[in-house]
Design a protein around this motif. Sequence first.
Motif, short mmCIF file in Angstrom:
data_model
loop_
_atom_site.label_atom_id
_atom_site.label_comp_id
_atom_site.label_asym_id
_atom_site.label_seq_id
_atom_site.Cartn_x
_atom_site.Cartn_y
_atom_site.Cartn_z
N ALA A 79 0.90 -1.21 -0.19
CA ALA A 79 0.06 0.03 0.02
C ALA A 79 0.94 1.21 0.04
O ALA A 79 1.99 1.12 0.69
CB ALA A 79 -0.84 0.02 1.18
N VAL A 80 0.55 2.08 -0.80
CA VAL A 80 1.27 3.36 -0.94
C VAL A 80 0.36 4.70 -0.67
O VAL A 80 -0.67 4.80 -1.14
CB VAL A 80 1.90 3.39 -2.43
N GLY A 81 1.11 5.48 -0.08
CA GLY A 81 0.36 6.95 0.19
C GLY A 81 1.20 8.13 0.55
O GLY A 81 2.61 7.88 0.25
N LEU A 82 0.85 9.11 0.75
CA LEU A 82 1.52 10.47 1.04
C LEU A 82 2.31 10.44 2.45
O LEU A 82 1.26 10.50 3.19
CB LEU A 82 0.72 11.68 0.29
N THR A 83 3.38 10.93 2.37
CA THR A 83 3.69 10.99 3.91
C THR A 83 3.06 12.18 4.69
O THR A 83 2.61 13.16 4.04
CB THR A 83 5.25 10.88 4.05
N ASP A 84 3.05 12.10 6.19
CA ASP A 84 2.60 13.17 7.08
C ASP A 84 3.13 14.58 6.66
O ASP A 84 2.69 15.57 6.65
CB ASP A 84 2.60 12.75 8.43
N TYR B 229 -8.45 10.30 8.34
CA TYR B 229 -7.57 9.16 8.54
C TYR B 229 -6.31 9.91 9.08
O TYR B 229 -6.21 11.03 8.72
CB TYR B 229 -7.11 8.41 7.33
N TRP B 230 -5.55 9.20 9.80
CA TRP B 230 -4.12 10.01 9.75
C TRP B 230 -3.38 9.46 8.68
O TRP B 230 -3.67 8.40 7.79
CB TRP B 230 -3.34 9.68 11.16
N PRO B 231 -2.73 10.30 8.04
CA PRO B 231 -2.25 10.18 6.44
C PRO B 231 -1.53 8.77 6.53
O PRO B 231 -1.62 8.29 5.26
CB PRO B 231 -0.88 11.07 6.66
N HIS B 232 -1.19 8.09 7.45
CA HIS B 232 -0.41 6.86 7.05
C HIS B 232 -1.62 5.47 6.83
O HIS B 232 -1.28 4.31 6.78
CB HIS B 232 0.68 6.32 7.88
N GLU B 233 -2.98 5.84 7.10
CA GLU B 233 -3.96 5.11 6.69
C GLU B 233 -4.65 5.38 5.36
O GLU B 233 -5.33 4.66 4.72
CB GLU B 233 -4.98 4.91 7.86
N ALA B 234 -4.36 6.69 4.90
CA ALA B 234 -5.20 6.88 3.71
C ALA B 234 -4.29 6.71 2.47
O ALA B 234 -3.75 7.43 1.70
CB ALA B 234 -5.43 8.45 3.67
N TRP B 235 -4.11 5.01 2.05
CA TRP B 235 -3.48 4.81 0.95
C TRP B 235 -4.36 5.39 -0.22
O TRP B 235 -5.25 5.57 -0.43
CB TRP B 235 -3.39 3.14 1.21
N ILE B 236 -3.20 5.61 -1.21
CA ILE B 236 -3.64 5.82 -2.49
C ILE B 236 -3.79 4.88 -3.69
O ILE B 236 -4.77 4.75 -4.26
CB ILE B 236 -2.36 7.13 -3.07
#
Length: 129
Positions: free
Chosen positions: A26-31, A96-103
């Motif tokens: 899973a990949v997302g944008l860092t805080d 979400y906190w940013p590390h749960e909002a996968w892109i």
Amino acid sequence: MSNIPADLRYTESHEWVRSESDGTLAVGLTDHAQQALGPVVFVELPEVGKPVAAGDVVGAVEAVTAQSDIHAPVGGEVIAVNEELFSKPHLINTGYWPHEAWIFKIRPSDSSELGRLLDAAGYKAAIGE
């Protein structure tokens, strides 16, 4: 100070990477990145089924005052996107906190590429924290 969980890996282009139990990522944008961008108003998601190489631009995040490309952290195939972000791009900042909002999720073609990603300490050093 940014929230940088120790159980994730990071790219210098500010994506976080979480290994899933099925071997996908899973990949997302860092805080750090979402704080720098400010309120996100649009997310361009990658194309499901698309093969990508590490570092390829696969999408973008637009905020009120800036835009940032989203990069593939490793080579592989995009297997899923977080469609909720089409109508709720702000979830990258809130909800979400940013590390749960996968892109997006990717099936890596070579799992050894994960070793090239930064750990939490390396990412902290890269962003000067």
